[in-house]
Design a protein around this motif. Structure first.
Motif, PDB file in Angstrom:
ATOM      1  N   GLY A  93       0.853  -1.181   0.000  1.00 33.11           N
ATOM      2  CA  GLY A  93       0.000   0.000   0.000  1.00 33.11           C
ATOM      3  C   GLY A  93       0.887   1.229   0.000  1.00 33.11           C
ATOM      4  N   ASP A  94       0.313   2.383   0.290  1.00 35.87           N
ATOM      5  CA  ASP A  94       1.075   3.626   0.285  1.00 35.87           C
ATOM      6  C   ASP A  94       1.738   3.824   1.649  1.00 35.87           C
ATOM      7  OD1 ASP A  94       2.048   6.257   0.261  1.00 35.87           O
ATOM      8  OD2 ASP A  94       0.490   6.903  -1.137  1.00 35.87           O
ATOM      9  N   GLU A  95       3.051   3.583   1.695  1.00 33.24           N
ATOM     10  CA  GLU A  95       3.781   3.671   2.963  1.00 33.24           C
ATOM     11  C   GLU A  95       3.752   5.071   3.538  1.00 33.24           C
ATOM     12  OE1 GLU A  95       7.516   4.432   5.299  1.00 33.24           O
ATOM     13  OE2 GLU A  95       6.891   5.246   3.370  1.00 33.24           O
ATOM     14  N   GLN A  96       3.839   6.108   2.692  1.00 33.40           N
ATOM     15  CA  GLN A  96       3.819   7.478   3.197  1.00 33.40           C
ATOM     16  C   GLN A  96       2.514   7.796   3.914  1.00 33.40           C
ATOM     17  OE1 GLN A  96       5.116  10.838   1.017  1.00 33.40           O
ATOM     18  NE2 GLN A  96       6.705   9.739  -0.128  1.00 33.40           N
ATOM     19  N   ARG A  97       1.440   7.195   3.456  1.00 31.34           N
ATOM     20  CA  ARG A  97       0.144   7.398   4.107  1.00 31.34           C
ATOM     21  C   ARG A  97      -0.092   6.398   5.239  1.00 31.34           C
ATOM     22  NH1 ARG A  97      -3.270  10.648   0.977  1.00 31.34           N
ATOM     23  NH2 ARG A  97      -2.498  11.063  -1.141  1.00 31.34           N
ATOM     24  N   GLU A 109      -0.342   3.230   4.947  1.00 31.95           N
ATOM     25  CA  GLU A 109      -1.353   2.289   4.480  1.00 31.95           C
ATOM     26  C   GLU A 109      -0.751   1.000   3.926  1.00 31.95           C
ATOM     27  OE1 GLU A 109      -3.561   4.496   1.601  1.00 31.95           O
ATOM     28  OE2 GLU A 109      -4.587   5.741   3.110  1.00 31.95           O
ATOM     29  N   ASP A 110       0.564   0.821   4.066  1.00 30.75           N
ATOM     30  CA  ASP A 110       1.172  -0.417   3.577  1.00 30.75           C
ATOM     31  C   ASP A 110       1.094  -1.460   4.691  1.00 30.75           C
ATOM     32  OD1 ASP A 110       3.220  -2.482   3.039  1.00 30.75           O
ATOM     33  OD2 ASP A 110       3.667  -1.224   1.292  1.00 30.75           O
ATOM     34  N   HIS A 141      10.681  12.060   6.475  1.00 32.57           N
ATOM     35  CA  HIS A 141      10.323  12.832   5.281  1.00 32.57           C
ATOM     36  C   HIS A 141      11.370  13.897   4.996  1.00 32.57           C
ATOM     37  CE1 HIS A 141       6.160  11.454   4.238  1.00 32.57           C
ATOM     38  NE2 HIS A 141       6.248  10.970   5.465  1.00 32.57           N
ATOM     39  N   ARG A 190       6.979   4.560  -0.982  1.00 32.78           N
ATOM     40  CA  ARG A 190       5.600   4.293  -1.380  1.00 32.78           C
ATOM     41  C   ARG A 190       5.244   2.838  -1.085  1.00 32.78           C
ATOM     42  NH1 ARG A 190       2.699   8.953  -1.368  1.00 32.78           N
ATOM     43  NH2 ARG A 190       3.816  10.561  -2.523  1.00 32.78           N
ATOM     44  N   GLN A 191       5.220   1.973  -2.094  1.00 39.94           N
ATOM     45  CA  GLN A 191       4.812   0.577  -1.855  1.00 39.94           C
ATOM     46  C   GLN A 191       5.993  -0.216  -1.297  1.00 39.94           C
ATOM     47  OE1 GLN A 191       3.956   2.306  -4.725  1.00 39.94           O
ATOM     48  NE2 GLN A 191       1.947   2.712  -3.812  1.00 39.94           N
TER      49      GLN A 191
END
Length: 347
Positions: free
Chosen positions: A26-30, A32-33, A225, A232-233
């Motif tokens: 998933g989106d690691e920054q969010r 969601e991974d 950051h 990301r993924q």
């Protein structure tokens, strides 16, 4: 070539490659991974902390921790040959604005008296302050030496009495844990933050973790950051970490056993190995005792098909065992290295 240069030479095993191929992402920054999240939760539990953060490298993890624990102009205290002092390119100064005060250690270790000698409180409130103590376990430049738990308890307690934060550069912490028969959480739990590298003895292609309190790791997300370390993924590489924590910790004892056998074989053949120094997966050779300089010795060994690497010490080279080496490779290295250096081995 029998690659004994470093445990960073490891390549993903078939099982690890399968885990990578099947990773849910998933989106690691969010945040969601799911695989990254699982790795962070597993690492926090392993290290005895509330939270953990997945990062590309252990150096990045160390640098974030030092920045979180200090303000520009503060003082970092560490052993003279610690990784954060000699192998991170002045990052403590460049990123956190830290001055560095070093302690002359013994096998990478030091005691409360040495710590107190370099952290004498100033009488002026505006003076620079000793803000953070960094400890490395195992200690790379001393040949993979381990800190006894009682010594860690003593120096971390003394540092806190001086109102310092304490960080563990535990890049090879699992080697120390396995060698000492002590749970990783017993060691890491003594510190405010701890770094764990996945790409050394644990065999991952890349990655590291920074663990600490929930509040500290929340601050670390922003630093991740700022340093450009967000991904990301990233579950594709985090899956390797999950696999390593499940399969590659207990087997570190095999690396240690092979390092001891390598050291004993070389010592018996007349090479200058200090057997008492071999505690984990490192074997150091002082080739100055053979009349070689470091580069000449490494070249002779490489020509013979054995890869070793240099250290910070001018005449000392090292061999590091890892999961890509089997018993046959160690047996061949035991034979080949003395032959390569044999012209000057004392009878």
């Amino acid at each position: 070539m029998i690659d004994l240069r470093s445990d960073t030479a490891t390549r993903p095993t078939a099982g690890m490659r399968a885990a990578i191929a099947g990773a849910e992402v998933g989106d690691e920054q969010r945040r969601e991974d799911p695989t990254v999240n699982e790795l962070q939760e597993r690492a926090a539990a392993l290290l005895g902390h509330e939270a953990a953060l997945f990062l590309p490298t252990a150096t990045l993890a160390n640098q974030i921790a030092l920045k979180l624990h200090s303000r520009p102009g503060d003082v970092l205290v560490a052993e003279r040959y610690a990784h954060v002092v000699i192998y991170e390119y002045g990052g403590a100064a460049a990123h956190a604005g830290l001055m560095v005060e070093t302690i002359e250690g013994r096998q990478g270790r030091f005691g409360v008296d040495e710590l107190e000698a370099v952290t004498v409180p100033s009488t002026k409130s505006a003076d620079q302050r000793p803000a953070v103590l960094a400890v490395e376990n195992t200690h790379n430049s001393s040949g993979g030496r381990c800190w006894p738990l009682a010594d860690l308890e003593a120096v971390t307690t003394a540092a806190r009495e001086r109102e310092m934060r304490v960080h563990l550069d535990g890049a090879r912490l699992m080697n120390a844990s396995v060698a000492a028969g002590v749970r990783a959480a017993q060691i890491a739990g003594l510190f405010d933050t701890v770094t764990l590298c996945l790409s050394k003895g644990l065999g991952c292609p890349l990655g590291a973790l920074l663990a600490g309190s929930t509040e500290t790791i929340e601050r670390a997300w922003r630093e991740k950051h700022l340093f450009g370390g967000a991904m990301r993924q990233a579950g594709i590489v985090a899956a390797a970490g999950v696999y390593a924590l499940e399969h590659n910790i207990d087997r570190l004892s095999e690396d240690h056993a092979r390092a001891h056998r390598l050291a004993e074989g070389w010592h018996a053949a007349g090479l200058p190995v200090d057997l008492d120094q071999v505690e984990t997966n490192f074997v150091q050779l002082d080739v100055g005792a053979l009349g070689f300089d470091r580069d000449e010795a490494l070249a002779r060994l490489r020509e013979a098909g054995v890869g070793l690497s240099s250290t910070i010490h001018p005449t000392v080279i090292r061999a590091v065992t890892h999961l890509d080496l089997d018993d046959d490779a160690i047996d061949r290295a035991i034979d080949l290295a003395p032959q390569a250096l044999g012209a000057r081995v004392a009878a």
